[in-house]
Design an enzyme around this catalytic site. Structure first.
Site, short mmCIF file in Angstrom:
data_model
loop_
_atom_site.label_atom_id
_atom_site.label_comp_id
_atom_site.label_asym_id
_atom_site.label_seq_id
_atom_site.Cartn_x
_atom_site.Cartn_y
_atom_site.Cartn_z
N ASP A 94 0.83 -1.19 0.00
CA ASP A 94 0.00 0.00 0.00
C ASP A 94 0.87 1.25 0.00
O ASP A 94 1.59 1.51 0.97
CB ASP A 94 -0.89 -0.04 1.26
CG ASP A 94 -1.87 1.12 1.31
OD1 ASP A 94 -2.09 1.78 0.28
OD2 ASP A 94 -2.41 1.38 2.41
N ASP A 120 -2.13 6.29 -6.03
CA ASP A 120 -2.36 5.39 -4.91
C ASP A 120 -2.51 3.96 -5.42
O ASP A 120 -3.28 3.71 -6.34
CB ASP A 120 -3.64 5.85 -4.18
CG ASP A 120 -3.92 5.02 -2.94
OD1 ASP A 120 -2.97 4.48 -2.35
OD2 ASP A 120 -5.10 4.92 -2.55
#
Ligand SMILES: *[C@@H]1O[C@H](CO)[C@@H](O)[C@H](O)[C@H]1NC(C)=O
Length: 480
Positions: free
Chosen positions: A156, A358
């Site tokens: 992440d 992201d």
């Protein structure tokens, strides 16, 4: 050529000019619509395969610091997940919306405009609006401890702390595929003391003050969807590949974990805070990593560290910092095109709320003004296909059930420094079923919310993060 030379005998010079122009124009137009500006897709290829395709030549994987990337819910994730645990597309998109809302409120809150702190009684931690683990995530395997235990971790770029579930699970551990890590069976495990600088750093990395349990530092991180991990902050030997090993890697040994981690053992934090994986390994890798997200859950991509063997065809643009969201990777999108034509959106609209890239957000979120321009250009070029009902946040869907091939306009993002990033065909569409195939972009609520370049639109691109030179690079055809 012969035809041109005899033409003047039939046509006046003026007419000839018009004639030649028409030929040039028609050639250009024919080229534009026939091949360059659209993707031809076999409808059957839109459906997911139930077989894992191993990496063909493993191009990116022969390098020393490279890991294989798989989709959390695909056939490459072994052992097979029970069908009941695989979220539906509507659930995935709903969770994606939760992640986006929490990123927006985190940034807004840090700018002082909203205050959305809540108290969560069960976890005894403020219900933080940090990142949400979400559901469209990608997984790598790393080795922890001595002897090394392999753990599947969600990676992440939107968070910093790396953690895994640990024995003893004092309060709760969710179900994971690998055996739960046991610090007492590792000879290289050590606790971090409450008085250490690393313990103090947890404040900025997690947004929560660390706790202290008989002089051992306790971390807690809560994600916006109320997933959380709490446990001992510790150091351990981390094995990336057989010859790339880090001693004393700081990580969270989670003894109380809950949430939507889909069978993964924990999370690999690739954000920009000093406790993140790229920061802790900066001496070796200079905060450089790259990944390629596979086009479908049945294929594999890679996550690579350092710039060894980095392709010369990577095109770099500037990496910026978002005020209030220093862990995020800021980008600047200046234009977009659909079917080879630039949309008439001013760069100031695209920049209004800032922009980040992201790995954990599924669908790219655009300022609403930019999204409606993209949508109308896309709909116009897709008007020969029957539309289908919206799918959650996706409002531009088509029914392809009567077609064997379809033609969809190409979409490109343009970044500072003249970098054009063409989106892979499988990054333009989100497929629920052949009768509901949707444009995989959505609008934010407000033009001033941060633009998020999500993972669907990153598929098959090699995305290179260079935190030291503050650059971000893209290369098409990074994986399949
Ligand atoms: C780490 O700290 C915990 C809690 O204080 C303690 O139970 C455990 O024995 C410690 N482990 C080591 C290896 O020191």
């Amino acid at each position: 050529m012969g035809a041109i030379t005899i033409l003047p005998t039939f046509l006046s010079a003026n007419k000839l000019l018009v004639f030649v122009c028409l030929i040039v124009l028609s050639l250009k137009e024919g080229y534009a619509t026939a091949e360059a500006e659209s993707h031809t897709i076999h409808v059957a290829s839109l459906l997911p395969s139930s077989v894992c395709t191993p990496p063909a030549t493993a191009k990116g994987l022969d390098k020393k610091s490279s890991l294989q990337v798989i989709h959390k819910h695909g056939p490459c994730s072994q052992p097979h997940e029970e069908k009941a645990n695989i979220p539906t597309h509507v659930q995935i998109l709903l969770l994606d919306e939760v992640r986006v809302k929490s990123i927006h409120s985190k940034l807004a809150k840090n700018l002082g405009s909203v205050n959305v702190m809540k108290k969560d009684a069960a976890a005894n931690l403020p219900a933080k609006d940090g990142s949400v683990v979400g559901s469209g995530n990608y997984i790598v395997t790393m080795g922890l401890g001595t002897p090394k235990k392999n753990l599947r971790l969600i990676f992440d770029t939107g968070s910093d702390i790396t953690w895994t579930q640990c024995q003893p699970c004092l309060r709760s551990c969710y179900k994971q595929q690998d055996p739960i890590f046991s610090p007492s069976s590792s000879s290289t495990y050590s606790n971090v003391s409450c008085s250490s600088a690393a313990c103090t750093s947890l404040n900025s990395a997690t947004g929560n003050s660390p706790g202290c349990s008989s002089s051992t530092c306790v971390y807690g991180i809560q994600y916006g969807d109320s997933s959380f991990s709490i446990g001992l902050f510790a150091k351990e030997k981390l094995t990336l590949t057989s010859n790339v090993v880090f001693d004393n890697f700081l990580f969270g040994c989670g003894q109380n974990n809950q949430g939507l981690f889909g069978g993964a053992a924990g999370l690999l934090g690739l954000g920009r805070n000093k406790l993140s994986f790229p920061s802790q390994t900066a001496i070796k890798f200079k905060k450089i990593f790259s990944y390629c997200l596979p086009s479908s859950p049945s294929s594999t991509g890679f996550l690579k560290f350092g710039n060894d063997g980095l392709s010369k065809s990577v095109k770099f643009t500037t990496l910026s910092t978002i005020s209030g969201g220093e862990s995020f990777y800021g980008i600047t999108i200046i234009a977009m095109s659909v079917g080879g034509k630039k949309l008439l959106i001013s760069a100031s609209i695209l920049a209004a709320g800032g922009a980040i890239i992201d790995s954990g957000t599924v669908i790219t979120r655009l300022p609403p003004t930019a999204y409606s321009a993209l949508r109308s250009a896309f709909r116009k070029q897709m008007n020969q296909y029957p539309m289908a009902k919206p799918l959650s946040i996706l409002d531009t869907c088509y029914d392809f059930s009567k077609y064997s091939t379809v033609s969809i306009p190409k979409i490109s993002l343009f970044f500072e420094k003249g970098v054009e990033v063409p989106i892979d065909a499988r990054g333009i569409l989100y497929v629920n079923s052949i009768s509901q195939v949707c444009l995989a972009f959505a609008g934010n609520t407000n033009d001033f919310d941060v633009l998020i370049y999500g993972n669907t639109q990153q598929k098959t691109l090699e995305v290179v993060y260079d935190g030291t030179r503050r650059m971000i690079g893209f290369r098409t055809g990074g994986c399949t």
